[in-house]
Write an enzyme that holds these catalytic residues in place. Structure first.
Site, short mmCIF file in Angstrom:
data_model
loop_
_atom_site.label_atom_id
_atom_site.label_comp_id
_atom_site.label_asym_id
_atom_site.label_seq_id
_atom_site.Cartn_x
_atom_site.Cartn_y
_atom_site.Cartn_z
N ARG A 21 0.85 -1.20 0.00
CA ARG A 21 0.00 0.00 0.00
C ARG A 21 0.87 1.23 0.00
NH1 ARG A 21 -4.77 -1.41 4.29
NH2 ARG A 21 -5.36 -3.30 3.18
N LYS A 125 -2.40 -6.58 -3.90
CA LYS A 125 -2.24 -7.70 -2.97
C LYS A 125 -2.38 -9.00 -3.75
CE LYS A 125 -5.71 -8.78 0.10
NZ LYS A 125 -6.40 -8.84 1.38
N ARG A 281 -14.41 -5.06 5.76
CA ARG A 281 -14.67 -4.64 7.16
C ARG A 281 -16.15 -4.36 7.35
NH1 ARG A 281 -9.95 -0.86 9.54
NH2 ARG A 281 -8.20 -2.08 8.76
N GLU A 362 -11.09 -9.69 14.09
CA GLU A 362 -10.08 -8.75 14.54
C GLU A 362 -10.75 -7.49 15.07
OE1 GLU A 362 -6.28 -8.92 12.03
OE2 GLU A 362 -7.91 -8.88 10.59
N GLU A 363 -10.01 -6.81 15.95
CA GLU A 363 -10.54 -5.57 16.50
C GLU A 363 -10.77 -4.52 15.42
OE1 GLU A 363 -8.49 -2.72 16.30
OE2 GLU A 363 -6.93 -3.94 15.40
N SER A 364 -10.03 -4.64 14.30
CA SER A 364 -10.11 -3.62 13.25
C SER A 364 -11.33 -3.82 12.37
CB SER A 364 -8.83 -3.65 12.42
OG SER A 364 -8.60 -4.94 11.89
N LYS A 375 -11.65 -11.55 5.54
CA LYS A 375 -12.76 -11.07 6.33
C LYS A 375 -13.83 -10.59 5.38
CE LYS A 375 -10.34 -6.73 7.39
NZ LYS A 375 -8.99 -6.93 6.87
N ARG A 495 -0.29 2.10 17.81
CA ARG A 495 -1.59 1.71 18.33
C ARG A 495 -1.41 1.17 19.75
NH1 ARG A 495 -4.39 2.26 13.72
NH2 ARG A 495 -4.01 1.02 11.86
C1 G16 Z 1 -5.64 -5.07 7.21
C2 G16 Z 1 -5.62 -6.54 7.39
C3 G16 Z 1 -6.29 -6.88 8.68
C4 G16 Z 1 -5.64 -6.16 9.84
C5 G16 Z 1 -5.56 -4.70 9.57
C6 G16 Z 1 -4.68 -4.08 10.62
O1 G16 Z 1 -6.96 -4.64 7.13
O2 G16 Z 1 -6.30 -7.17 6.31
O3 G16 Z 1 -6.24 -8.26 8.82
O4 G16 Z 1 -6.35 -6.31 11.03
O5 G16 Z 1 -4.99 -4.47 8.30
O6 G16 Z 1 -4.15 -2.89 10.23
P1 G16 Z 1 -2.94 -2.23 11.00
O7 G16 Z 1 -1.69 -3.00 10.71
O8 G16 Z 1 -2.96 -0.85 10.45
O9 G16 Z 1 -3.29 -2.26 12.47
P2 G16 Z 1 -7.53 -3.95 5.83
O10 G16 Z 1 -9.00 -3.86 6.05
O11 G16 Z 1 -6.81 -2.63 5.80
O12 G16 Z 1 -7.13 -4.86 4.70
#
Ligand code: G16
Length: 542
Positions: A21, A125, A281, A362-364, A375, A495
Site C-alpha cells: 500500500r 495484494k 470490514r 479482529e478488532e479492526s 474477512k 496503536r
Molecule cells: C488489514 C488486514 C487486517 C488487519 C488490519 C490491521 O486490514 O487485512 O487483517 O487487522 O490491516 O491494520 P494495522 O496493521 O494498520 O493495524 P484492511 O481492512 O486494511 O485490509
C-alpha cells in the site's frame, strides 16, 4: 507480441499487513506497479493453466493497473484470467472466486479503508490458491525479488471494453469478464436463511446500510434489495466512486458519522451497518448502540449456530492478539479451541484450511468464517440479520444478554498517528528493553503481572513470526497491547489497545472511556508516550 522491458528496482516494495500500500503518486512512478506485478508472477508462478482472479475496489488507478496486470499476466504465460466486470471485485468476492473456480491465486487492487483519488492511496495484494492473502514466506520472496528486478515481460494487448461481460482470447490468454456479484450472492444464500431474514425485514424491522461509495454498493443492492426486499433507498452511498465521494471509506464512528448519529435518533432504524472500501470490514449498530468489533466477533461466534451453515456448531475461534478477549470466553463456554494470532488476516488461513477454526475476527472491524479466506463485511451483517431473525430481540438486547452470560470486555484502541518512523521505533525499542523490570511494578495503583513481546508459532506449518506486538498484563483481567500499524502509507502510527474484563453486571453500562481511563494512563506511562512522541492525547480513539 511480448516485450521484455528494462527496469530499475525500487527498495520499498515490502508488503505490509495486507499487501503493498502506497500513495497513488508512488504507484504512478514509471515501472513501479509493473515491477511489483512481475515480482508476483516470478514468485507465485503463472498457474499452469489454472485461472488468475483479478479485480479491485474501483478506486482511482484501478483501471490503469488492471490493464497492466493483464498485459504482464499474458507476458508471463498466464493462460486464463477471471476479471470482475468494470474491474470490480470486493475482497471477499475475489476470495470466493479463487476457491470456487480453482484459481492459482488472485490479484486484488485495493488500499482497503484508506482514502482514494489522486491524492489518496492505492494497493496491490496477491491472494493464494486457498483464497487468502499470501503468507509471509511468499510476500518475503516477492519483496526480495523486487529488490533486484531488471526486466518485466508485457504482452501488447488489444483490451476489450471491460464494462461488458464476455470471453475473449488475448494473445493466447483467455480473459473472462464476469458479473462480480452473482457468485458471491449465491454463496451468501447458501450460508444464511434468506427466508427468515426476508420475513424479519417484512415485519417492520428497519435496516439502513452505508456502502460509503465503495465496492459493496452493487453487492448490497443485489443482496439486500433484490433478494431480501430492503427498500433500495435504505442502501446509501451505493454507487462506487474512484475517490469514495471524497470520503474516507472506513466504517467507523468518525467516517460513518451520519449513520452513527441516525442510530441515536428517537426514530432510529432497528439495525444499521456499513462496510469499507473493499468490502471486508464492517460496522454494526443497533438503535442507540454501537457494537464494538471485538464484541461483535464474540456475539457472532456464540450465536452462529442460528444460521444454517453453522448449525452443527463451530470448530474453534481465532482472533488477532490485540483483539479483546471477549471471544475467549465464548470459546471456553462452547468448549472449542481459541487461537491467538498476529494482526493480519493471512494468519488465519492455515487454521481455516485445517478445519481448526470456523469463525475469525479482529478488532479492526473484520469478521469472517471458513466460507472464504478473507474477512467479509456483508457476511458479518447477514449473520447479524440471521441471528436477529431467529431471536427477534433488539441489537441492544443481544449485546446485554451476551454480557450477562460472559461478562463485558471494555475495549478501546488509541492511535497516535503521523509519528516520525524513528520516534515510533525508539519508543518500541525502549519499551521492549523495559519489559524485564515491568513485572510486579505498580503504576497508578495497577500492578503489572506480565509483559512480553508476542511471537506466533503457527501450529499448522510450524512457522514462527516474531515481534508481533508487546503485551502488558495487569492484575484483574486487564491488558495493554502496543504495536505499529502495518497499513499506513506515510509516517508511523502507534496503536495502544486497552482491554478490561468486568463481570459485575452493575458496571456493564459504564462509559468505556471512563471504564478504561486508569488503564489508558498506565499505558501512556509504561510506554513513555509523551517522552518519545510529544503527544499527550491520541489522534483517534476507536
Ligand atoms: C488489514 C488486514 C487486517 C488487519 C488490519 C490491521 O486490514 O487485512 O487483517 O487487522 O490491516 O491494520 P494495522 O496493521 O494498520 O493495524 P484492511 O481492512 O486494511 O485490509
Amino acid at each position: 507480441m511480448i516485450r521484455e522491458i528494462q527496469t530499475q528496482p525500487f527498495d520499498d516494495q515490502k508488503p505490509g499487513t495486507s499487501g503493498l500500500r502506497k500513495r497513488v503518486s508512488v504507484f504512478e512512478r514509471p515501472n513501479y506497479a509493473e515491477n511489483f506485478i512481475q515480482s508476483i508472477f516470478v514468485c507465485a508462478g503463472t498457474g499452469e493453466g489454472k485461472p488468475l482472479v483479478v479485480g479491485g475496489d474501483g478506486r482511482y488507478l484501478n483501471r490503469e493497473v488492471i490493464a497492466k496486470v493483464l498485459a504482464i499476466a499474458a507476458g508471463n504465460g498466464v493462460e486464463h484470467v477471471l476479471l470482475g466486470q468494470g474491474g470490480i471485485l470486493s475482497t471477499p468476492a475475489a476470495s470466493n472466486l479463487i476457491r470456487k473456480y480453482g484459481a492459482f491465486g488472485g490479484i486484488i487492487l485495493s488500499a482497503s479503508h484508506n482514502p482514494g483519488g489522486p491524492e489518496g492511496d492505492f494497493g496491490i495484494k496477491f491472494n493464494s490458491a486457498n483464497g487468502g492473502p499470501a503468507n509471509e514466506r511468499l510476500t518475503g520472496q516477492i519483496f526480495e525479488f523486487s529488490k533486484s528486478i531488471t526486466t518485466y515481460r508485457m504482452a501488447e494487448l488489444d483490451l476489450p471494453d471491460i464494462d461488458q461481460t464476455g470471453s475473449f482470447d488475448l494473445a493466447g490468454m483467455r480473459l473472462e469478464i464476469i458479473d462480480p456479484v452473482a457468485d458471491y450472492a449465491e454463496l451468501m444464500e447458501e450460508i444464511f436463511d434468506f427466508g427468515a431474514i426476508r420475513s424479519l425485514l417484512a415485519s417492520g424491522f428497519s435496516f439502513v446500510f452505508d456502502a460509503m461509495h465503495a465496492v459493496t454498493g452493487p453487492y448490497a443492492l443485489e443482496i439486500f434489495a433484490n433478494r431480501l426486499g430492503v427498500d433500495p433507498k435504505a442502501i446509501r452511498n451505493a454507487v462506487p466512486q474512484e475517490d469514495f465521494g471524497g470520503g474516507h471509506p472506513d466504517p467507523n464512528l468518525i467516517h460513518a458519522r451520519w449513520l452513527a448519529e441516525l442510530m441515536f435518533d428517537d426514530d432510529a432504524p432497528d439495525f444499521g451497518a456499513a462496510s469499507d472500501g473493499d468490502g471486508d470490514r464492517n460496522l454494526i449498530l443497533g438503535k442507540g448502540i454501537v457494537v464494538n468489533p471485538s464484541d461483535s466477533l464474540a456475539i457472532l461466534a456464540a450465536n452462529a449456530h442460528l444460521a444454517p451453515r453453522y448449525r452443527g456448531g463451530i470448530a474453534g475461534i481465532a482472533r488477532s492478539m490485540p483483539t479483546s478477549a471477549a471471544a475467549d470466553r465464548v470459546a471456553e463456554g462452547l468448549g472449542v479451541p481459541l487461537y491467538e494470532t498476529p494482526t493480519g488476516w493471512k494468519f488465519f488461513g492455515n487454521l481455516l484450511d485445517e478445519g481448526r477454526v470456523t469463525i475469525c475476527g479482529e478488532e479492526s472491524a473484520g469478521t469472517g468464517s471458513d466460507h472464504v479466506r478473507e474477512k467479509d463485511g456483508l457476511w458479518a451483517i447477514l449473520l447479524w440479520l440471521n441471528i436477529l431473525a431467529e431471536r427477534r430481540v433488539s441489537v441492544q438486547q443481544i449485546v446485554a444478554d451476551h454480557w450477562n452470560r460472559f461478562g463485558r470486555n471494555f475495549y478501546a484502541r488509541h492511535d497516535f498517528e503521523g509519528l516520525e518512523a524513528e520516534q515510533a521505533q525508539a519508543l518500541l525499542i525502549a519499551l521492549q528493553g523495559s519489559l524485564p523490570e515491568l513485572r510486579g511494578r505498580s503504576i497508578g495503583g495497577l500492578v503489572v503481572t506480565g509483559a512480553e513481546s508476542f511471537s506466533y508459532h503457527d501450529p499448522v506449518d510450524g512457522s514462527v513470526s516474531e515481534n508481533q506486538g508487546i503485551i502488558v498484563r495487569i492484575d484483574g483481567d486487564r491488558r495493554i497491547v502496543y504495536r505499529l500499524s502495518g497499513t499506513g502509507t506515510s509516517g508511523a502510527t502507534l496503536r495502544m489497545y486497552l482491554d478490561r474484563w468486568e463481570n459485575d453486571a452493575l458496571l456493564f453500562n459504564e462509559e468505556p472511556g471512563a471504564a478504561l481511563a486508569e488503564l489508558a494512563l498506565a499505558g501512556a506511562e509504561i510506554a513513555q508516550i509523551e517522552k518519545h512522541t510529544g503527544r499527550t492525547v491520541p489522534s483517534v480513539i476507536t
